[in-house]
Design a protein around this motif. Structure first.
Motif, short mmCIF file in Angstrom:
data_model
loop_
_atom_site.label_atom_id
_atom_site.label_comp_id
_atom_site.label_asym_id
_atom_site.label_seq_id
_atom_site.Cartn_x
_atom_site.Cartn_y
_atom_site.Cartn_z
N LYS A 1 -44.45 -0.90 -13.95
CA LYS A 1 -43.73 -2.08 -13.50
C LYS A 1 -42.85 -1.71 -12.30
N PRO A 2 -42.50 -2.67 -11.47
CA PRO A 2 -41.61 -2.36 -10.33
C PRO A 2 -40.31 -1.70 -10.78
N GLU A 3 -39.83 -2.04 -11.96
CA GLU A 3 -38.59 -1.44 -12.45
C GLU A 3 -38.74 0.02 -12.87
N ASP A 4 -39.97 0.53 -12.87
CA ASP A 4 -40.19 1.95 -13.12
C ASP A 4 -40.00 2.77 -11.85
N THR A 5 -39.81 2.12 -10.73
CA THR A 5 -39.60 2.81 -9.47
C THR A 5 -38.33 3.65 -9.53
N ALA A 6 -38.48 4.94 -9.25
CA ALA A 6 -37.35 5.86 -9.33
C ALA A 6 -37.83 7.24 -8.89
N PHE B 1 -37.30 30.22 -23.16
CA PHE B 1 -37.17 30.44 -24.59
C PHE B 1 -38.25 29.65 -25.31
N SER B 2 -38.82 30.25 -26.33
CA SER B 2 -39.99 29.65 -26.97
C SER B 2 -39.67 28.32 -27.65
N SER B 3 -38.47 28.19 -28.19
CA SER B 3 -38.08 26.94 -28.85
C SER B 3 -37.28 26.11 -27.86
N ASN B 4 -37.91 25.10 -27.29
CA ASN B 4 -37.25 24.36 -26.23
C ASN B 4 -37.65 22.90 -26.25
N ALA B 5 -37.00 22.13 -25.44
CA ALA B 5 -37.39 20.75 -25.20
C ALA B 5 -37.65 20.60 -23.71
N MET B 6 -38.68 19.84 -23.39
CA MET B 6 -38.98 19.52 -22.00
C MET B 6 -39.14 18.02 -21.90
N GLY B 7 -38.82 17.50 -20.73
CA GLY B 7 -38.93 16.05 -20.63
C GLY B 7 -38.77 15.55 -19.21
N TRP B 8 -38.69 14.24 -19.13
CA TRP B 8 -38.57 13.56 -17.85
C TRP B 8 -37.38 12.60 -17.87
N TYR B 9 -36.63 12.66 -16.79
CA TYR B 9 -35.56 11.70 -16.55
C TYR B 9 -35.90 10.97 -15.25
N ARG B 10 -35.25 9.87 -15.01
CA ARG B 10 -35.47 9.16 -13.74
C ARG B 10 -34.15 8.58 -13.25
N GLN B 11 -34.11 8.42 -11.94
CA GLN B 11 -32.92 7.85 -11.32
C GLN B 11 -33.36 6.89 -10.23
N ALA B 12 -33.02 5.63 -10.42
CA ALA B 12 -33.29 4.60 -9.43
C ALA B 12 -32.09 4.48 -8.50
#
Length: 118
Positions: A85-90, A28-39
């Protein structure tokens, strides 16, 4: 709809990586895209997202270090990650979502591992 993510890897603290995610299918043309992370041992959390109109939202932990952008013509979203940073590891997951009337559509990519370690 399929989301294909690229760009994870191993990087030293202070380094950078760029993730990309290409969406294909009936989008759909009106949308949101993004990034999630899980450590490991933690819940999945939002890193950043961006609407098709260009509005962005970031987790406090990545503000000033990460930048999200998108190419609407290519249905692709990017995440530039600097000063890692190391805490970005995921495991980082791409997400795309939108509403069509009263129906919510929510899609996930396969995940890409980001490891920040010396």
């Amino acid at each position: 709809v399929q989301l294909q993510a690229f760009g994870g890897g191993l990087v030293q603290p202070g380094g950078y990586l760029r993730l990309s995610c290409a969406a294909s299918g009936s989008i759909f043309s009106s949308n949101a895209m993004g990034w999630y992370r899980q450590a490991p041992g933690k819940e999945r959390e939002l890193v950043a997202d961006i609407t098709s109109g260009g509005s962005t939202n970031y987790a406090d932990s990545v503000k000033g270090r990460f930048a999200i952008s998108r190419d609407n013509a290519k249905n692709t979203v990017y995440l530039q990650m600097n000063s890692l940073k190391p805490e970005d590891t995921a495991v980082y997951y791409c997400n795309a979502r939108w509403w069509v009337k009263v129906t919510f559509y929510n899609y996930w990519g396969q995940g890409t591992q980001v490891t920040v370690s010396s």
